[in-house]
Structure formats: structure tokens, C-alpha cells
Design a protein around this motif. Structure first.
Motif, PDB file in Angstrom:
ATOM      1  N   MET A   1      -0.603  -4.531   5.203  1.00 39.43           N
ATOM      2  CA  MET A   1      -0.466  -4.697   6.653  1.00 39.43           C
ATOM      3  C   MET A   1      -0.366  -3.359   7.374  1.00 39.43           C
ATOM      4  SD  MET A   1       1.893  -7.991   7.314  1.00 39.43           S
ATOM      5  CE  MET A   1       1.628  -9.509   6.462  1.00 39.43           C
ATOM      6  N   ILE A   2       0.358  -2.413   6.812  1.00 41.73           N
ATOM      7  CA  ILE A   2       0.458  -1.091   7.444  1.00 41.73           C
ATOM      8  C   ILE A   2      -0.913  -0.436   7.504  1.00 41.73           C
ATOM      9  CG2 ILE A   2       1.374   1.236   7.110  1.00 41.73           C
ATOM     10  CD1 ILE A   2       3.938  -0.112   6.022  1.00 41.73           C
ATOM     11  N   ALA A   3      -1.665  -0.513   6.412  1.00 40.64           N
ATOM     12  CA  ALA A   3      -3.000   0.090   6.396  1.00 40.64           C
ATOM     13  C   ALA A   3      -3.937  -0.586   7.388  1.00 40.64           C
ATOM     14  CB  ALA A   3      -3.583   0.028   4.986  1.00 40.64           C
ATOM     15  N   VAL A   4      -3.885  -1.901   7.480  1.00 42.38           N
ATOM     16  CA  VAL A   4      -4.767  -2.618   8.403  1.00 42.38           C
ATOM     17  C   VAL A   4      -4.425  -2.269   9.848  1.00 42.38           C
ATOM     18  CG1 VAL A   4      -5.281  -4.927   9.284  1.00 42.38           C
ATOM     19  CG2 VAL A   4      -5.404  -4.489   6.860  1.00 42.38           C
ATOM     20  N   VAL A   5      -3.146  -2.178  10.161  1.00 43.49           N
ATOM     21  CA  VAL A   5      -2.755  -1.822  11.530  1.00 43.49           C
ATOM     22  C   VAL A   5      -3.212  -0.408  11.851  1.00 43.49           C
ATOM     23  CG1 VAL A   5      -0.754  -1.336  12.992  1.00 43.49           C
ATOM     24  CG2 VAL A   5      -0.853  -3.454  11.699  1.00 43.49           C
TER      25      VAL A   5
ATOM     26  N   LEU B   1     -10.546 -11.083   0.773  1.00 43.77           N
ATOM     27  CA  LEU B   1      -9.335 -11.904   0.861  1.00 43.77           C
ATOM     28  C   LEU B   1      -8.869 -12.364  -0.520  1.00 43.77           C
ATOM     29  CD1 LEU B   1     -10.033 -14.011   4.064  1.00 43.77           C
ATOM     30  CD2 LEU B   1      -8.478 -12.076   3.792  1.00 43.77           C
ATOM     31  N   THR B   2      -9.807 -12.641  -1.422  1.00 40.88           N
ATOM     32  CA  THR B   2      -9.439 -13.020  -2.783  1.00 40.88           C
ATOM     33  C   THR B   2      -8.772 -11.849  -3.506  1.00 40.88           C
ATOM     34  OG1 THR B   2     -11.269 -14.585  -2.854  1.00 40.88           O
ATOM     35  CG2 THR B   2     -10.319 -13.931  -4.962  1.00 40.88           C
ATOM     36  N   GLY B   3      -9.297 -10.658  -3.295  1.00 41.47           N
ATOM     37  CA  GLY B   3      -8.680  -9.470  -3.904  1.00 41.47           C
ATOM     38  C   GLY B   3      -7.279  -9.218  -3.377  1.00 41.47           C
ATOM     39  N   ALA B   4      -7.089  -9.412  -2.078  1.00 42.58           N
ATOM     40  CA  ALA B   4      -5.755  -9.229  -1.500  1.00 42.58           C
ATOM     41  C   ALA B   4      -4.783 -10.270  -2.040  1.00 42.58           C
ATOM     42  CB  ALA B   4      -5.832  -9.306   0.024  1.00 42.58           C
ATOM     43  N   ALA B   5      -5.209 -11.527  -2.100  1.00 38.15           N
ATOM     44  CA  ALA B   5      -4.337 -12.583  -2.628  1.00 38.15           C
ATOM     45  C   ALA B   5      -4.013 -12.339  -4.097  1.00 38.15           C
ATOM     46  CB  ALA B   5      -4.993 -13.949  -2.448  1.00 38.15           C
ATOM     47  N   GLY B   6      -4.992 -11.878  -4.858  1.00 36.89           N
ATOM     48  CA  GLY B   6      -4.751 -11.568  -6.265  1.00 36.89           C
ATOM     49  C   GLY B   6      -3.744 -10.445  -6.440  1.00 36.89           C
ATOM     50  N   LEU B   7      -3.817  -9.435  -5.580  1.00 38.45           N
ATOM     51  CA  LEU B   7      -2.856  -8.342  -5.648  1.00 38.45           C
ATOM     52  C   LEU B   7      -1.454  -8.815  -5.279  1.00 38.45           C
ATOM     53  CD1 LEU B   7      -2.211  -5.331  -6.018  1.00 38.45           C
ATOM     54  CD2 LEU B   7      -2.763  -5.041  -3.602  1.00 38.45           C
ATOM     55  N   PHE B   8      -1.345  -9.624  -4.233  1.00 37.96           N
ATOM     56  CA  PHE B   8      -0.028 -10.107  -3.803  1.00 37.96           C
ATOM     57  C   PHE B   8       0.611 -10.979  -4.890  1.00 37.96           C
ATOM     58  CE2 PHE B   8      -1.962 -10.148   0.715  1.00 37.96           C
ATOM     59  CZ  PHE B   8      -1.913  -8.769   0.769  1.00 37.96           C
TER      60      PHE B   8
ATOM     61  N   THR C   1      -6.383  -1.660  -1.149  1.00 41.38           N
ATOM     62  CA  THR C   1      -7.054  -2.961  -1.062  1.00 41.38           C
ATOM     63  C   THR C   1      -7.450  -3.262   0.373  1.00 41.38           C
ATOM     64  OG1 THR C   1      -5.796  -3.740  -2.951  1.00 41.38           O
ATOM     65  CG2 THR C   1      -6.823  -5.416  -1.590  1.00 41.38           C
ATOM     66  N   ALA C   2      -6.609  -2.897   1.324  1.00 38.38           N
ATOM     67  CA  ALA C   2      -6.938  -3.104   2.737  1.00 38.38           C
ATOM     68  C   ALA C   2      -8.137  -2.253   3.151  1.00 38.38           C
ATOM     69  CB  ALA C   2      -5.736  -2.768   3.611  1.00 38.38           C
ATOM     70  N   LEU C   3      -8.168  -1.012   2.702  1.00 39.46           N
ATOM     71  CA  LEU C   3      -9.294  -0.140   3.038  1.00 39.46           C
ATOM     72  C   LEU C   3     -10.588  -0.656   2.416  1.00 39.46           C
ATOM     73  CD1 LEU C   3     -10.384   2.479   4.280  1.00 39.46           C
ATOM     74  CD2 LEU C   3      -9.801   3.605   2.130  1.00 39.46           C
ATOM     75  N   ALA C   4     -10.532  -1.025   1.144  1.00 39.59           N
ATOM     76  CA  ALA C   4     -11.727  -1.551   0.483  1.00 39.59           C
ATOM     77  C   ALA C   4     -12.167  -2.865   1.120  1.00 39.59           C
ATOM     78  CB  ALA C   4     -11.457  -1.751  -1.004  1.00 39.59           C
TER      79      ALA C   4
END
Length: 136
Positions: A81-85, A53-60, A33-36
Motif C-alpha cells: 500500500m505504501i508503494a502504491v500510494v 493481483l494473484t501475485g499480491a494475494a499470494g504474497l500476503f 510486488t506493487a511496482l511489478a
């Protein structure tokens, strides 16, 4: 029903292997999700940022609801967070995925804020039974 006391006073038990596999799967989904989201928010700025951001919130929140615990929200948030960093780090060749624009910072900070919010308000364990309500 005997009184078992607080959950903090109970001995630590290792979670079942199936639950660990689900946590690892949610971490992988968080990374994907972070990559997409990183690619989408840069390619289609205002709408892509909101969609990422909606996709990330939906996953969480979906992870928290699926596992009925806060750990279900923490696992994909950790993967995100690991992927984004890792994606923000530049390579020796000078390649990078995130630009220095405001949209990238909104994606990074907004996603981290959503991860904390969803992990905080995630579904926790609730007591069950007839005598759990006050006044009974």
C-alpha cells in the motif's frame, strides 16, 4: 500448567530481532510486488491485472503462512500500500506511473481489498495442549 489469563493482560514484550527483520523483508517484497504489478497490469491489461493481483494475494497469504500470524500478512500489505500510494503521486515534471483507466483503479482497489481480506483471514494463534477443547 498455570493459568496465565488473556494475551491482552500479558505485559508487552518486544519481538525478537529476527522476526522484525522478516517483517521488514516482507514489507520490501510487498513494495516490489506493487511496482511489478503496476507495470504488468498496464502493459498486458486483462491478464496482467489478474496476474498482478494473484501475485499480491499470494504474497500476503504466504507471509501469513510463513510467520503463522496475521502480522505476516499485514507486513507485505503495508509495503504494497505504501508503494502504491507513492507510485500514484505525480511528479512536478508531469510524469506518472498509473494512467486514469479502469485497469489502474481495479488494481488499486482490488489490491487493497485483497490486503484487507488476507490480513483478516490470516492464521492466528491457536491454543495448544490437551485441555484446550471443550468437554475435556
Amino acid at each position: 500448567m498455570p493459568d496465565q489469563g488473556s494475551l491482552l493482560a500479558q505485559p508487552f514484550q518486544r519481538p525478537p530481532a529476527g522476526r522484525i527483520a522478516v517483517w521488514l523483508g516482507l514489507m520490501l517484497l510487498g513494495a516490489l510486488t506493487a511496482l511489478a504489478g503496476a507495470l504488468l497490469q498496464a502493459g498486458w491489461f486483462p491478464g496482467g491485472l489478474l496476474l498482478a493481483l494473484t501475485g499480491a494475494a499470494g504474497l500476503f497469504l504466504g507471509g501469513a503462512r510463513a510467520l503463522n500470524s496475521r502480522a505476516g500478512a499485514v507486513a507485505p500489505a503495508a509495503g504494497w500500500m505504501i508503494a502504491v500510494v507513492l507510485l500514484t503521486a505525480g511528479r512536478p515534471e508531469g510524469d506518472f506511473l498509473f494512467g486514469a483507466g479502469g485497469g489502474s483503479y481495479l488494481f488499486l482497489l482490488g489490491g487493497m481489498a485483497l490486503a484487507v481480506i488476507c490480513a483478516t483471514i490470516g492464521w492466528g494463534r491457536q491454543p495448544v495442549g490437551d485441555g484446550v477443547r471443550l468437554g475435556k
